[in-house]
Structures are given as structure tokens and as C-alpha cells.
Design an enzyme around this catalytic site. Structure first.
Site, short mmCIF file in Angstrom:
data_model
loop_
_atom_site.label_atom_id
_atom_site.label_comp_id
_atom_site.label_asym_id
_atom_site.label_seq_id
_atom_site.Cartn_x
_atom_site.Cartn_y
_atom_site.Cartn_z
N HIS A 16 19.69 11.32 -28.44
CA HIS A 16 18.22 11.24 -28.50
C HIS A 16 17.63 12.60 -28.16
O HIS A 16 18.28 13.43 -27.52
CB HIS A 16 17.73 10.19 -27.49
CG HIS A 16 18.30 10.37 -26.11
ND1 HIS A 16 17.77 11.24 -25.20
CD2 HIS A 16 19.40 9.83 -25.51
CE1 HIS A 16 18.50 11.21 -24.09
NE2 HIS A 16 19.50 10.37 -24.25
N TYR A 72 33.16 0.73 -24.67
CA TYR A 72 33.02 -0.18 -23.53
C TYR A 72 33.84 -1.43 -23.79
O TYR A 72 33.58 -2.16 -24.75
CB TYR A 72 31.54 -0.54 -23.34
CG TYR A 72 30.67 0.71 -23.35
CD1 TYR A 72 30.43 1.45 -22.19
CD2 TYR A 72 30.14 1.20 -24.56
CE1 TYR A 72 29.68 2.62 -22.22
CE2 TYR A 72 29.40 2.37 -24.60
CZ TYR A 72 29.17 3.08 -23.44
OH TYR A 72 28.44 4.23 -23.48
N HIS A 76 25.54 1.62 -28.92
CA HIS A 76 24.31 2.42 -28.79
C HIS A 76 24.29 3.61 -29.76
O HIS A 76 25.21 3.82 -30.54
CB HIS A 76 24.11 2.89 -27.34
CG HIS A 76 25.25 3.68 -26.79
ND1 HIS A 76 25.54 4.95 -27.19
CD2 HIS A 76 26.17 3.38 -25.83
CE1 HIS A 76 26.58 5.41 -26.51
NE2 HIS A 76 27.00 4.46 -25.68
N HIS A 81 23.05 -0.24 -18.83
CA HIS A 81 22.01 0.24 -17.92
C HIS A 81 22.29 -0.20 -16.49
O HIS A 81 21.40 -0.70 -15.80
CB HIS A 81 20.62 -0.21 -18.38
CG HIS A 81 20.16 0.49 -19.62
ND1 HIS A 81 19.08 0.09 -20.35
CD2 HIS A 81 20.64 1.59 -20.25
CE1 HIS A 81 18.92 0.91 -21.39
NE2 HIS A 81 19.87 1.83 -21.35
N ASP A 92 20.58 15.52 -18.94
CA ASP A 92 21.08 14.15 -19.16
C ASP A 92 22.58 14.24 -19.45
O ASP A 92 22.97 14.56 -20.58
CB ASP A 92 20.31 13.52 -20.34
CG ASP A 92 20.70 12.07 -20.56
OD1 ASP A 92 21.43 11.51 -19.72
OD2 ASP A 92 20.25 11.49 -21.58
N ASP A 134 0.82 -1.22 0.00
CA ASP A 134 0.00 0.00 0.00
C ASP A 134 0.85 1.27 0.00
O ASP A 134 0.38 2.34 0.36
CB ASP A 134 -0.96 -0.01 1.20
CG ASP A 134 -0.20 -0.17 2.50
OD1 ASP A 134 1.04 -0.36 2.46
OD2 ASP A 134 -0.84 -0.12 3.57
N ARG A 182 31.93 6.98 -21.40
CA ARG A 182 30.92 7.71 -22.19
C ARG A 182 31.02 9.17 -21.78
O ARG A 182 31.25 9.47 -20.59
CB ARG A 182 29.51 7.17 -21.95
CG ARG A 182 28.43 7.93 -22.72
CD ARG A 182 27.07 7.22 -22.80
NE ARG A 182 26.40 7.08 -21.53
CZ ARG A 182 26.28 5.94 -20.87
NH1 ARG A 182 26.82 4.83 -21.36
NH2 ARG A 182 25.66 5.88 -19.71
N HIS A 201 14.20 10.83 -22.45
CA HIS A 201 14.12 10.39 -23.84
C HIS A 201 12.78 10.93 -24.33
O HIS A 201 11.76 10.27 -24.20
CB HIS A 201 14.14 8.87 -23.95
CG HIS A 201 15.42 8.26 -23.45
ND1 HIS A 201 15.53 6.97 -23.03
CD2 HIS A 201 16.66 8.80 -23.29
CE1 HIS A 201 16.77 6.74 -22.64
NE2 HIS A 201 17.47 7.83 -22.78
N ASP A 250 26.36 8.66 -15.14
CA ASP A 250 25.31 9.19 -16.02
C ASP A 250 24.19 9.63 -15.09
O ASP A 250 23.42 8.81 -14.59
CB ASP A 250 24.84 8.10 -16.99
CG ASP A 250 23.88 8.62 -18.05
OD1 ASP A 250 23.37 9.75 -17.88
OD2 ASP A 250 23.62 7.90 -19.03
N GLU A 291 28.70 12.69 -22.35
CA GLU A 291 27.39 13.08 -22.87
C GLU A 291 27.08 14.53 -22.54
O GLU A 291 27.17 14.95 -21.39
CB GLU A 291 26.32 12.18 -22.23
CG GLU A 291 24.89 12.57 -22.59
CD GLU A 291 23.85 11.60 -22.02
OE1 GLU A 291 24.08 11.02 -20.95
OE2 GLU A 291 22.80 11.45 -22.67
N GLU A 304 26.33 11.58 -27.19
CA GLU A 304 26.88 10.74 -26.14
C GLU A 304 27.61 9.49 -26.66
O GLU A 304 27.18 8.36 -26.44
CB GLU A 304 25.77 10.32 -25.18
CG GLU A 304 24.51 9.76 -25.82
CD GLU A 304 23.47 9.35 -24.77
OE1 GLU A 304 23.81 8.56 -23.89
OE2 GLU A 304 22.32 9.84 -24.85
N1 GLY Z 1 20.61 8.66 -19.23
C1 GLY Z 1 20.00 7.96 -20.27
C2 GLY Z 1 20.67 8.21 -21.53
O1 GLY Z 1 21.77 8.71 -21.57
O2 GLY Z 1 20.11 7.98 -22.58
MN MN Z 2 21.20 10.25 -22.98
MN MN Z 3 22.54 9.82 -19.99
#
Ligand code: GLY
Ligand code: MN
Ligand code: MN
Length: 424
Positions: free
Chosen positions: A340, A375, A336, A229, A257, A36, A393, A347, A246, A395, A371
Site C-alpha cells: 500500500h 499464514y 491480503h 490484525h 512500516d 475525561d 510476513r 496507509h 509488524d 515487509e 509485504e
Molecule cells: N502495519 C500495517 C500494514 O502492514 O499494512
Molecule cells: Mn504495511
Molecule cells: Mn506493516
């Protein structure tokens, strides 16, 4: 955000409806965490975009007749006994003062009003993907209508180009996120766990008025960075390793982001530096390509070419760059996309293709991340030992302008000299 901006958005969406249409947009439902207890409530992004209204149990109806458009908001009624437990509700009276609709009713009157409005309309718009008994009700009551359309598709298109007020909020989110990333690079060496660093970052978000993180923060030390992820954030910070962070806050419903990759002990090793410089160089080159009319797929293609070249120059891939690209050998290390759309959602749900399935080129006011990342798993025997277990990475959040682009996150340290220096 001023009410006039929400009015303008409703007007834009209403005018894109077919004549003689009714559109229904629901607020988000509270989500159960366990038994709950609920997750903190967050308004549905489309509903918020059109109303700025933050409460549950609310509904928006937009009507387009032959010549006019109208907007009706339904809000939950004030109930003293319930407000004692879950907090004050706006209620109809106060909503009428702050929100400019043709009329505002309590939510209990939705079905009655909907049925009476419906008699005058030929087309219906709602979000088909929403699972809710009220959506079932609409589906049932509109079975006979000639056409059903997804309202989410129209709103997504409107959300593609950001207004100056939206950019202002994203800049504010990035101010806060900058402080968090600078804290991370300056204090990581004094902390022992990824979760501790995550808590420090999110403390800075909240301390500065951000509602929360815009997405679950990734704080990944060493080989954990190779899980794209990774959100468990439950390992130790190990001296000599890198941390991929990230993390971005959400400020007044707008996301930031940002990814930075920093050394736990504050200094990059030689091998880390080589890989980092390579990714950074690609990131800067791709950002510099951003301008009106360029395609996201061109940025993707170029990033793959440049990263593949970089991997060859470091001896991670061997052979002819063209052939490696054809065989997609680089995908193992750069699996990847280059970036985006972002906005109210990290996103953003805005389309990448138009109705004819043609890619939508970048236009002033659009906002996307850039970004690139590399890896390399700790057990990858095909790669020189010195690079194994490193994930990098970088970004940034890039606004397309008439002249080209503005890097909204340019103040967040990413040069090696900046990262190794101190900001706080
Ligand atoms: N933080 C999610 C991405 O970089 O797409
Ligand atoms: Mn991103
Ligand atoms: Mn990100």
C-alpha cells in the site's frame, strides 16, 4: 521540514482548486480515551501536510480567486489558565513569525471571516467525512452555492509523490525502526511475553525521538501470527516458535512500516526455514519488479502466482498451479494485498485509481510497502503437520525511482543468516 515546503504544498493545492473557490481544512479534534482523559493528540494528516502546525482548534482557509491564491491560518488563542493544564499554545503572534500565511487569526474569528470570504466565492471545498459542528456550520451556510467538492481528494493526490524532504524523514523513521527490530531479534530469547517485547520495541522508538508507533504494533508469537490484525500482544513467547513483528515508528509525522518474522530462540527450525525462505524469495522477486509505470495490480498478480507455486512446492497446496490460482485456493494462505502507499499515514490516503477509475501506475517518488505473507492455522489438517501454526510476513518500504526502486529498509536484517546472527 522547512516552512517553504508547506507553502509550496498549499500553493499546489490552491492551484488545483477551481477559480473562485474557498477551501476549508480543519485540525484533528482531541479524542477521548475514557471519561475525561484523552489520547495523546495527533494532528490531522492533511492539515499537517499543508501547515506543519501541530495544535488542536486550528483551521486553514485557502482561497483561489481569478488570478491569485491566498492562505489563512486560524489558531487557538493563548489562555494562561488553560495553558497551566495542557501546555503552552503558539498563539497568533508567534505563529506569524514561524508560519507564512497571508494572515493568521485566532480561531474564534473563523465563522466571521468565513462568512465574509464566502460572499466572494462560487465554489466550496471541505472534507465531507469530517464530523464536527463547524462542518455542519459550513454545510448550512453554503447550501445555496453551485457546487461542493471534497478537499481531501485533492490533497490525497498531492500526497502521492514524496519530496526529498519527506523521504529524508521516512529514512530517519526507518533508522529507528531498524534498531527496534534488531533489538527484537537479539533479545527475544531473554524475554517471556509478547507485551514485553512490544514495550522494548516502543522504548527504542521513543528513546530515539519518535513521537510514537505509526500504528499499533503487532507482536504475534506462533499461531497468533495467523490473526492478521493481532494487537492484543498478550501471550507468552514460546521457545521453538516464530514471532511475527509488524512495528514501525512515526518520526516527525512520517511513518515506517516494517514486518520481520524471527525465531523466539534465535534459530529457525527446518520447517520454519523452508516456509521463510519461500516467502523471502517471493518478497525479493516482487521488490525487484518495482519501477516506473508498473501497476500495483501486476505486483499483486505476480505475488499470488509465486506464493501459490511456493505452496505447491512445499506440499501445502496440491494440484496444478494455474487451476489453483483460478480457483483462488492460495487466498486461504495469502489473503491480503501485496502492499500500500505510505507516508504521513501508514496507509496513505492517496488514490490507487484516477478520475476515470483507471489504475495509477507507479511513478518516481511514490512509496509503497511490499509485504507478502503466508499464514497457516494450527488446526489446518490439509497442511503437513510441520507447517501448522506458522505465520510469516516480510515487509519492506520501497521508493520508486527513475531507475527502478530504492529499498529504504534494506538495512533491516531479513536473511536467515542475518537474523540468526547478532546486531546489538
Ligand atoms: N502495519 C500495517 C500494514 O502492514 O499494512
Ligand atoms: Mn504495511
Ligand atoms: Mn506493516
Amino acid at each position: 521540514m522547512k516552512e517553504s515546503e508547506y507553502q509550496r504544498r498549499r500553493e499546489c493545492v490552491s492551484c488545483s482548486l477551481k477559480k473562485n473557490s474557498l477551501a476549508i481544512i480543519f485540525s484533528a479534534r482531541a479524542q477521548i480515551r475514557s471519561n475525561d482523559t484523552e489520547f495523546p493528540y495527533r494532528q490531522d494528516s492533511n492539515f499537517y501536510y499543508l501547515t506543519g502546525f501541530k495544535e488542536d482548534n486550528a483551521i486553514l482557509i485557502l482561497r483561489r480567486g481569478k488570478r491569485t491564491t491566498e492562505s489563512y491560518l486560524f489558531v487557538q488563542k493563548k489562555v494562561k489558565e488553560l495553558e497551566l493544564w495542557t501546555g503552552k499554545r503558539v498563539g497568533v503572534k508567534a505563529a506569524k513569525n514561524s508560519f507564512k500565511h497571508d494572515n493568521i487569526f485566532i480561531s474564534d474569528r473563523f465563522e466571521e471571516k468565513f462568512l465574509s470570504f464566502m460572499k466572494e466565492h462560487q465554489y466550496i471545498y471541505y472534507d465531507f467525512t469530517f464530523e464536527d459542528k463547524q462542518v455542519d456550520f459550513i454545510r448550512e451556510k453554503t447550501k445555496h452555492l453551485s457546487a461542493h467538492f471534497n478537499i481531501a481528494t485533492l490533497i490525497a493526490k498531492e500526497r502521492l509523490v514524496k519530496s526529498p524532504a519527506e523521504i529524508k524523514l521516512i529514512k530517519k523513521a526507518l533508522e529507528i525502526t531498524k534498531e527496534a527490530h534488531h533489538y527484537a531479534k537479539d533479545y527475544a530469547s531473554e524475554l517471556s511475553k509478547e507485551s514485553e517485547l512490544q514495550a522494548g520495541i516502543e522504548y527504542i522508538f521513543k528513546k530515539n525521538g519518535a513521537y510514537s508507533d505509526a500504528y499499533t504494533s503487532i507482536v504475534a508469537c506462533g499461531n497468533s501470527a495467523n490473526t492478521l490484525h493481532y494487537i492484543s500482544n498478550d501471550k507468552k513467547l514460546v521457545d521453538g516458535e516464530l514471532i511475527l513483528i509488524d512495528a514501525g515508528c512515526e518520526y516527525e509525522y512520517y511513518a515506517s512500516d516494517i514486518t520481520r518474522t524471527i525465531p523466539v530462540n534465535g534459530k529457525f527450525s527446518k520447517a520454519q526455514k523452508e516456509l521463510y525462505e519461500m516467502v523471502l524469495d517471493v518478497e525479493k522477486k516482487i521488490i525487484s519488479m518495482v519501477r516506473p509505470n508498473i501497476l500495483r495490480s501486476s505486483l499483486q498478480e505476480k505475488s499470488e502466482e509465486l506464493l501459490c507455486k511456493g505452496l505447491v512446492s512445499l506440499g501445502i497446496l496440491k494440484g496444478d498451479v494455474k487451476k489453483l490460482l483460478q480457483k483462488k485456493k492460495h487466498k486461504k494462505y495469502y489473503p491480503h494485498g501485496i502492499g500500500h502507499w505510505m507516508g504521513i499515514d501508514v496507509h496513505d490516503t492517496s488514490p490507487y485509481k484516477d478520475e476515470k477509475a483507471k489504475e495509477i501506475p507507479l511513478m518516481p517518488g511514490m512509496l509503497m510497502t511490499i509485504e507478502p505473507g503466508i499464514y497457516i492455522d494450527k488446526d489446518d489438517k490439509n497442511v503437513p503437520k510441520r507447517y501448522r501454526g506458522i505465520g510469516i510476513r516480510i515487509e519492506d518500504d520501497i521508493l520508486v525511482t527513475h531507475e527502478g526502486y530504492e529499498n529504504l529498509s534494506k538495512h533491516i536484517a531479513k536473511e536467515i543468516s542475518e537474523i540468526e546472527g547478532r546486531n546489538s
